[in-house]
Motif scaffolding. Structure first.
Motif, PDB file in Angstrom:
ATOM      1  N   UNK A  15      19.630  14.646  14.131  1.00 58.76           N
ATOM      2  CA  UNK A  15      19.895  14.792  12.663  1.00 58.76           C
ATOM      3  C   UNK A  15      19.554  14.819  11.549  1.00 58.76           C
ATOM      4  N   UNK A  16      18.354  13.776  11.354  1.00 60.12           N
ATOM      5  CA  UNK A  16      17.054  13.342  10.218  1.00 60.12           C
ATOM      6  C   UNK A  16      16.246  15.120  10.452  1.00 60.12           C
ATOM      7  N   UNK A  56      17.048  17.804  11.359  1.00 57.11           N
ATOM      8  CA  UNK A  56      17.371  19.774  11.150  1.00 57.11           C
ATOM      9  C   UNK A  56      17.587  19.172   9.955  1.00 57.11           C
ATOM     10  N   UNK A  57      18.182  18.514   8.963  1.00 51.63           N
ATOM     11  CA  UNK A  57      18.469  17.683   8.159  1.00 51.63           C
ATOM     12  C   UNK A  57      16.339  19.017   6.931  1.00 51.63           C
ATOM     13  N   UNK A  58      15.529  17.544   7.892  1.00 54.73           N
ATOM     14  CA  UNK A  58      14.354  17.964   6.811  1.00 54.73           C
ATOM     15  C   UNK A  58      14.078  19.384   7.186  1.00 54.73           C
ATOM     16  N   UNK A 103      16.252  21.988   7.623  1.00 52.46           N
ATOM     17  CA  UNK A 103      16.593  23.373   6.532  1.00 52.46           C
ATOM     18  C   UNK A 103      16.245  22.739   4.588  1.00 52.46           C
ATOM     19  N   UNK A 147      25.498  13.120   8.338  1.00 50.43           N
ATOM     20  CA  UNK A 147      26.043  14.426   8.746  1.00 50.43           C
ATOM     21  C   UNK A 147      26.217  15.105   9.760  1.00 50.43           C
ATOM     22  N   UNK A 170      25.643  20.790   7.222  1.00 47.94           N
ATOM     23  CA  UNK A 170      24.324  21.343   7.283  1.00 47.94           C
ATOM     24  C   UNK A 170      24.682  22.784   6.941  1.00 47.94           C
ATOM     25  N   UNK A 211      11.688  10.976   3.196  1.00 50.25           N
ATOM     26  CA  UNK A 211      11.533  11.043   3.975  1.00 50.25           C
ATOM     27  C   UNK A 211      11.888  12.525   4.437  1.00 50.25           C
ATOM     28  N   UNK A 212      13.230  13.439   3.557  1.00 46.51           N
ATOM     29  CA  UNK A 212      13.474  13.728   4.713  1.00 46.51           C
ATOM     30  C   UNK A 212      12.568  15.351   3.224  1.00 46.51           C
ATOM     31  N   UNK A 213      11.929  14.801   2.511  1.00 46.70           N
ATOM     32  CA  UNK A 213      11.611  16.170   2.329  1.00 46.70           C
ATOM     33  C   UNK A 213       9.855  16.497   2.338  1.00 46.70           C
ATOM     34  N   UNK A 257      18.076   6.245   2.439  1.00 46.10           N
ATOM     35  CA  UNK A 257      18.880   7.273   2.743  1.00 46.10           C
ATOM     36  C   UNK A 257      19.353   7.569   3.636  1.00 46.10           C
ATOM     37  N   UNK A 281      22.500  10.523   1.799  1.00 49.57           N
ATOM     38  CA  UNK A 281      22.961  10.890   3.019  1.00 49.57           C
ATOM     39  C   UNK A 281      25.075  11.107   3.166  1.00 49.57           C
TER      40      UNK A 281
END
Lengths: 341, 182
Positions: free
Chosen positions: A1-2, A4-6, A8, B101, B106, B135-137, B160, B164
């Motif tokens: 999931x992480x 996928x988020x990354x 997107x 999520x 998404x 983390x995500x970007x 984090x 979310x």
């Protein structure tokens, strides 16, 4: 999931660009200049002190400080015909002329000169606009017709507060004027005295440049700048170098009350937070009996605690501030502040 | 001109090279900085400060990766320095952290346009936002983030996770475009 988020987010935002405001580059570029800028900034205080010693009637300048505001300056210049008269005078002025500005119209104009001997020839610079045969005001009159935007032409109208820095080469075409648009900020209007060249290139001395004939430029830092104009006419390029001083008026604003009770709001007697373009040399606070309860040499704020470590009681306190403006001229202020707990 | 050539010209003090570098990268880097701050003024400060550092320390770029990636790293470090204390302060908003999520979320993110997504991130509380961005970007691990922010790895994970949850709760509401000034 992480993952996928990354994925997107990357897809959406990695190549996203935001429109960068134009003025940001100015500050960055002044710092990108390398070592030569460092030397200049160190030297500028010395130069500033040397030049300003002969020029500035600072007391007058400061006395006027609180009275006028940016907007009122502009309004004044357009509504008072007597202040705009110099502009409309014929351009064929045979000799150096001096137009005395009247105090009743609260016109205080400071003259900045690049060459020291011109400065000393002027007995009363702070109340005098010096019009040279090809000087700022007259050239402004000429350029008005060629300037495109109405906004720009209203700026050309010589604001009563404007400072002019005329080139030393009197009577020749190869000079320019730098007009400080008002005394409270760092914006200048640059005008070539020869408006007939085909191309202009201005380098403002802070890394910025312009190809307009009469550009407006705002500096990010006060200081002394070496401005260069290259004017090209008939394949011949004339280069003019001139030093301009960019020192806005100091503003020392002192609060009238503070509440050192630890609630995070107005806990400090801070004279720097509201002030601009000023360097505090001595800041002292006395209680009602005249005892010194606080002193600092750099404008550090007072937290309401006496030298014995005791919370100072509620009441009026006298402060005395000695400071210097950007030209190293003394600025003094004293008064009362109320301490409430 | 390659990155190396441009960097070399910058290092010789060539002003036009500085400007070229700025023009090439400032737009993207402004977006990067914006993600870390809700106020544009702060993002602009970070951008300015970051580029001043870039020009000052350009000799440290060894060409091991694209120049853009190195500049980005400088921007992130500059932003983090500016928010240092705040990012560690913890959480002010109560939300249910158990929310993960889902595919729907998404999809919802996928439907947002770039500016809306950027604004949404910027509206996060600063602690969530910082960890979320890193983390995500930026693709850092929680261990790396813990090191960068001087927090525990666990704190990074929690922040984090809560970010979310916050995002999820917002995805169900329309994005307020006017919440930020740009």
């Amino acid at each position: 999931m992480d993952e996928k988020l990354r994925h997107i987010l990357k897809e959406k935002l990695d190549s996203h660009e935001s429109a960068v405001p134009g003025h940001l580059w100015e500050k960055v570029s002044t710092h990108a200049g390398g070592s030569s800028m460092g030397v200049l900034s160190q030297a500028k205080w010395f130069i500033a002190a040397a030049i300003s010693a002969g020029i500035i009637g600072l007391a007058v300048w400061l006395a006027e400080e609180q009275k006028t505001e940016d907007t009122s300056i502009r309004t004044e210049s357009t509504t008072q015909p007597n202040t705009s008269q110099p502009v409309e005078q014929p351009t064929e002025k045979p000799e150096l002329g001096e137009t005395k500005t009247s105090a009743s119209a609260s016109v205080i104009t400071e003259t900045i000169k690049a060459s020291p001997h011109t400065v000393s020839a002027n007995p009363n610079p702070e109340t005098t606009v010096r019009l040279q045969p090809t000087s700022a005001a007259e050239t402004m009159g000429q350029t008005t017709t060629t300037t495109e935007t109405p906004a720009a032409s209203s700026v050309i109208t010589p604001a009563p507060e404007a400072s002019t820095a005329n080139a030393h080469s009197v009577g020749k075409d190869d000079s320019f004027s730098a007009v400080q648009i008002n005394r409270f900020d760092l914006a200048f209007f640059f005008i070539p005295t020869n408006p007939k060249a085909e191309q202009y290139r201005w380098e403002f001395g802070d890394g910025e440049h312009s190809n307009e004939m009469s550009p407006q430029h705002t500096y990010n830092e006060p200081g002394v700048y070496d401005v260069r104009l290259q004017a090209t006419a008939k394949d011949e390029t004339t280069t003019i170098n001139q030093t301009i001083e960019c020192f806005p008026v100091s503003q020392l604003h002192v609060p009238t009350i503070f509440t050192p009770n630890g609630d995070g709001k107005n806990d400090l007697f801070d004279i720097l937070s509201l002030s601009k373009f000023i360097e505090v040399k001595e800041f002292r606070v006395f209680d009602e009996k005249g005892n010194l309860v606080f002193s600092s040499e750099n404008g550090e704020a007072w937290n309401g605690v006496t030298p014995n470590g005791i919370d100072a009681p509620e009441g009026n306190y006298l402060y005395q501030i000695q400071a210097r403006d950007l030209r190293q001229q003394p600025v003094e202020k004293s008064g009362f502040i109320y301490l409430r707990r | 001109m390659t990155d190396r050539e441009l960097a070399n010209r910058c290092l010789t003090g060539d002003r036009s090279a500085h400007e070229t570098l700025w023009k090439q990268h400032s737009g993207k880097m402004y977006t990067v900085c914006k993600r870390y701050f809700d106020r544009n003024e702060d993002a602009q400060d970070a951008l300015q400060e970051g580029f001043i550092r870039v020009f000052k320390h350009l000799n440290q770029w060894q060409g091991e990766g694209p120049l853009g990636a190195w500049i980005r790293k400088v921007m992130i470090n500059t932003s983090l320095n500016m928010i240092k204390g705040e990012a560690r302060k913890g959480i002010h908003v109560q939300i249910d952290p158990s929310n993960e999520l889902t595919e729907n979320d998404f999809d919802a993110i996928g439907r947002l346009n770039e500016d809306d997504l950027l604004n949404l991130i910027r509206q996060m509380p600063v602690g969530y936002r910082t960890v979320f961005n890193l983390f995500a970007l930026e693709g850092y691990s929680h261990l790396e983030i813990a090191d960068m922010l001087s927090v525990s790895e666990n704190t990074s994970k929690t922040q984090y996770h809560k970010a979310k949850g916050w995002l999820k709760s917002r995805l169900t509401q329309p994005v307020k475009n006017n919440a930020l000034d740009g």
